[in-house]
Design a protein around this motif. Structure first.
Motif, PDB file in Angstrom:
ATOM      1  N   ASN A  22       0.834  -1.277  -0.106  1.00 55.17           N
ATOM      2  CA  ASN A  22      -0.016  -0.158   0.081  1.00 55.17           C
ATOM      3  C   ASN A  22       0.684   1.297   0.023  1.00 55.17           C
ATOM      4  O   ASN A  22       1.790   1.331   0.949  1.00 55.17           O
ATOM      5  CB  ASN A  22      -1.058   0.136   1.294  1.00 55.17           C
ATOM      6  CG  ASN A  22      -2.324   0.902   1.096  1.00 55.17           C
ATOM      7  OD1 ASN A  22      -2.077   1.802   0.052  1.00 55.17           O
ATOM      8  ND2 ASN A  22      -3.289   0.423   1.641  1.00 55.17           N
ATOM      9  N   THR A  23       0.474   2.225  -0.814  1.00 56.86           N
ATOM     10  CA  THR A  23       1.022   3.432  -0.875  1.00 56.86           C
ATOM     11  C   THR A  23       0.474   4.605  -0.261  1.00 56.86           C
ATOM     12  O   THR A  23      -0.682   4.626  -0.285  1.00 56.86           O
ATOM     13  CB  THR A  23       1.356   3.927  -2.439  1.00 56.86           C
ATOM     14  OG1 THR A  23       2.337   3.155  -3.112  1.00 56.86           O
ATOM     15  CG2 THR A  23       1.959   5.349  -2.325  1.00 56.86           C
ATOM     16  N   VAL A  24       1.199   5.058   0.678  1.00 53.90           N
ATOM     17  CA  VAL A  24       0.751   6.187   1.564  1.00 53.90           C
ATOM     18  C   VAL A  24       1.115   7.603   1.213  1.00 53.90           C
ATOM     19  O   VAL A  24       2.464   7.721   0.861  1.00 53.90           O
ATOM     20  CB  VAL A  24       1.018   6.068   2.955  1.00 53.90           C
ATOM     21  CG1 VAL A  24       0.737   7.322   3.927  1.00 53.90           C
ATOM     22  CG2 VAL A  24       0.650   4.777   3.743  1.00 53.90           C
ATOM     23  N   LEU A  25       0.310   8.406   0.880  1.00 54.12           N
ATOM     24  CA  LEU A  25       0.564   9.796   0.191  1.00 54.12           C
ATOM     25  C   LEU A  25       0.232  10.806   1.635  1.00 54.12           C
ATOM     26  O   LEU A  25      -0.706  10.979   1.993  1.00 54.12           O
ATOM     27  CB  LEU A  25      -0.520  10.129  -0.733  1.00 54.12           C
ATOM     28  CG  LEU A  25      -0.664   9.418  -1.808  1.00 54.12           C
ATOM     29  CD1 LEU A  25      -1.762   9.768  -2.806  1.00 54.12           C
ATOM     30  CD2 LEU A  25       0.528   9.302  -3.044  1.00 54.12           C
ATOM     31  N   PHE A  26       1.447  11.250   1.643  1.00 59.45           N
ATOM     32  CA  PHE A  26       1.585  12.192   2.542  1.00 59.45           C
ATOM     33  C   PHE A  26       1.287  13.753   2.295  1.00 59.45           C
ATOM     34  O   PHE A  26       2.013  14.023   1.045  1.00 59.45           O
ATOM     35  CB  PHE A  26       2.823  12.195   3.365  1.00 59.45           C
ATOM     36  CG  PHE A  26       3.201  10.960   4.390  1.00 59.45           C
ATOM     37  CD1 PHE A  26       2.754  11.071   5.522  1.00 59.45           C
ATOM     38  CD2 PHE A  26       3.806   9.915   3.657  1.00 59.45           C
ATOM     39  CE1 PHE A  26       2.874   9.824   6.477  1.00 59.45           C
ATOM     40  CE2 PHE A  26       4.086   8.923   4.463  1.00 59.45           C
ATOM     41  CZ  PHE A  26       3.600   8.798   5.775  1.00 59.45           C
TER      42      PHE A  26
END
Length: 423
Positions: free
Chosen positions: A161-165
């Motif tokens: 899973n990619t987390v966008l900050f």
């Protein structure tokens, strides 16, 4: 110049010194399980028990360790990577002075600068003075900032899973801005001060505390919850795991990883026995890690080669810590280590014989924490009772560890008010 074997031996010695568990040659499987957890907690990289055993010569393996493995071990003992660990310290040479008979003193006339050079000297002194004044005025620059924002969101459900900050640090006098994925400062990445977005990929589920750091100060932080889509199975490789989604591992009202699943990934269990996990990381309400009852039925289903002890572990993931309960065949209980809210109990110095089981049938385990005490029942018999001093936060999921293959028949958790059936 040190050889690669010498470097690896030095790294092993530093790890043994850091842990304080004695010589690595005396470690048992439970120690390597605990080391794997420590390395993952401090570096964010999962090194399997099999890999760590190869590093310590417990398992024969002809190939050299991978770059990922070496870099992770170096980071665990405080280096940036394996290259910096291998870099030799600069040599210091001493020369014994040659003694000779004293010579009569020689009078030397003072060395005077030509008049033409004095302006240059005065100019250099003036510049040095200005630099000194600037350095003095800027030696400590207090961090100042106004409206700062920091948030994140996973792009999907499940793993990887990619987390966008999303962040805004422009209204500040910070020289540098970082995003830190969790409590571990080694998982800190520099971002553009004038930027607004940063993406990071997570390969394992869990509960993290993300931080926005300016210079050396944490100015904002928030919880980051990476969940599974139902049950998830993984083969725990050093870097990127192999995934088995819920629909593949749910069979006959159980969740299981089988030999067929592993052989389908090209794994020959006669040559190597990987560490595998079954995860369920989902919101469970507000069940506290200091007041709950957890019940489960499970089975280790592989007992050949290096998996003869059938080391098995159950980890209750919490928002600020974890509880860990191990099981094995009866003859290997001396290798086990319990952990409740950060307090460890070793089978080397405590009687953990109640956690030795016969995996030919389903094993029933019940764990209750109440009034700062924990009681663990295995197959209806009391295996352990003791204090729980720390506060691990709320329970956010469960993770099972097996050597090779394993299965879960039931799992449920309650706090006296609510009861959640995981399986």
């Amino acid at each position: 110049m040190h050889s690669e074997d010498d470097n690896l031996q030095q790294c092993r010695s530093l790890i043994e010194e850091k842990l304080g568990w004695g010589a690595g040659q005396q470690w048992q499987n439970g120690d390597f399980e605990a080391l794997s957890e420590r390395i993952f907690a401090e570096t964010g990289v999962s090194l399997s028990v099999s890999t760590l055993k190869r590093i310590w010569g417990k398992v024969r393996y002809d190939s050299a360790p991978t770059a990922t493995t070496l870099n992770t071990l170096a980071q665990f003992v405080g280096y940036q990577n394996w290259r910096s660990f291998r870099q030799p310290a600069p040599a210091v040479h001493t020369v014994e002075p040659v003694r000779s008979a004293p010579e009569p003193p020689v009078r030397v006339a003072p060395n005077r600068l030509p008049a033409s050079r004095w302006p240059w000297v005065i100019g250099l002194l003036f510049v040095a003075g200005l630099v000194g004044i600037w350095a003095f005025q800027n030696r400590v620059k207090p961090l100042e900032y106004g409206a700062i924002s920091f948030s994140s969101r996973p792009v999907t459900r499940g793993l990887p899973n990619t987390v966008l900050f999303d962040y805004d640090a422009g209204d500040s006098n910070a020289d540098s801005v970082f995003i830190q994925q969790s409590w571990n400062p080694k998982l800190r990445f520099r971002v553009e001060k004038g930027g607004h977005h940063y993406a990071s990929t997570y390969y394992y589920p869990g509960y993290f505390r993300a931080k926005l750091v300016m210079n050396d100060s944490i100015v904002k932080e928030h919880d980051l919850y990476i969940t599974t889509d139902g049950w998830l199975g993984t083969i725990n490789y050093d870097s990127i795991p192999v995934y088995f989604p819920h629909q593949q591992i749910y069979r006959h009202k159980t969740v299981a990883l089988t030999e067929a699943d592993l052989s389908g990934q090209g794994i020959n269990l006669q040559q190597t026995v990987p560490s595998v996990s079954l995860h369920y990381v989902q919101p469970l309400g507000d069940v506290s890690g200091r007041n709950f009852v957890f019940e489960t039925e499970l089975k280790s289903t592989f007992n050949r080669n290096e998996a003869v002890c059938q080391q098995t572990g159950i980890m209750l993931l919490c928002s600020n810590g974890m509880h860990f309960i191990p099981l094995s065949v009866k003859g290997c209980v001396g290798q086990l280590t319990l952990s409740f809210a950060g307090t460890s109990v070793s089978g080397k110095t405590n009687d953990l014989s109640g956690f030795g089981v016969d995996f030919s049938d389903w094993v029933r385990m019940r764990c209750e924490v109440k009034d700062k005490r924990v009681t663990v029942l295995v197959n209806g018999q009391r295996a352990y009772e003791g204090p729980v001093d720390g506060n691990p936060g709320k329970i956010v999921g469960v993770r099972y560890y097996f050597q090779g293959t394993g299965a879960i028949k039931s799992a449920r958790i309650s706090d006296g008010k609510t009861r959640t059936v995981l399986l």
